[in-house]
Motif scaffolding. Sequence first.
Motif: not given
Length: 346
Positions: A45, A48, A141, A144-145, A164
Amino acid sequence: VISMDKPSSNAAVPAKTFVLNLDLPPKERWTNVVKHFDPNVLKQGLYTLYSQYLPSKALIPIVEEIAKNLEDYIPQPYADELRGLSKVLDMKLGDIVLVNIIYDISAFNSSGIKACTSIVGMDKTGKIIHGRNLDYKFGDFLRNLTVQVDFQKGGKTLFMATTYAGYIGVITGSKPHAFSISGDQRNTGKIWRNLLSALESSWPTFFAERRVLEQASDYDSALRQVVETPTIAPVYFIVSGVNPGEGAIVIREGRKVANITTLGQSKHGWYIVETNYDPWLRPPATDDRRDAAINAMNKVGKNHFSPQQLYNVLSVNLVFNKDTTYTTIMSAADPSVYHTMIRYDA
């Protein structure tokens, strides 16, 4: 370990809260947060994020140089927090630094990134409620963080923040019974100006915001610090307090302030809205989240304004969009309001 998979339904999900103990040595502070994530997916993540937002690969050697002489550019204790993250995630320090200053090298005039809506409103009793959407591309991404972090000192909450995993700056935060603050991207200036600002001892933008939450004791001192602290990149800081009328949009050009708009000066009287455009300019027709938010706020009205209604406003079309990663509602006057929903329903 937190599952990094998208929930089976498309519902918004409350962000999990983790305690960060500021009494620990800086290198150990974030271990408690990142240990709950699959390290490989977390690294994917983060990689990315910076591969998509890095405006030029030519910046990589510059960031690696910063990593070698970290204290020259990033003050303590943040430098050691980054070193700690580098070790626990087994990522190169330069890569961790890059992720953590990605805003400062992606907020400039030709940047195509448009992210965020922040609103400060006052209900019929004068209570201040502050909300924000954090919009970023490649949201899956980032969703999810997304975590809430309870920054504690001496076993007590110093401030709450939404961030994040792997990112130590603060874009959204609230200090109980004192003030709340959010940051929105401002795309003005040139990338080389940001780099010059970095060399001139300006603060990484969202490290500056975190420091305000750590140091300021009330709305007035927070506002003063936001105005006086030079940042690397241009930004909109939206600050709110606990007393009627305490709300402001501080528009920074990096090292100087371009404008301050307060709640009292607002033509709406009881609320202010900031997206990613200077308040005195019309937003482009292709991205008019501002008017969508204003229309929604006017429909709610001051007499019916509440944390739930602000969440509803931040969920109307345009304001809420496919890039919305999370929505946070907060009120420094009532710390129990602080709540972040991860927008898998985007």
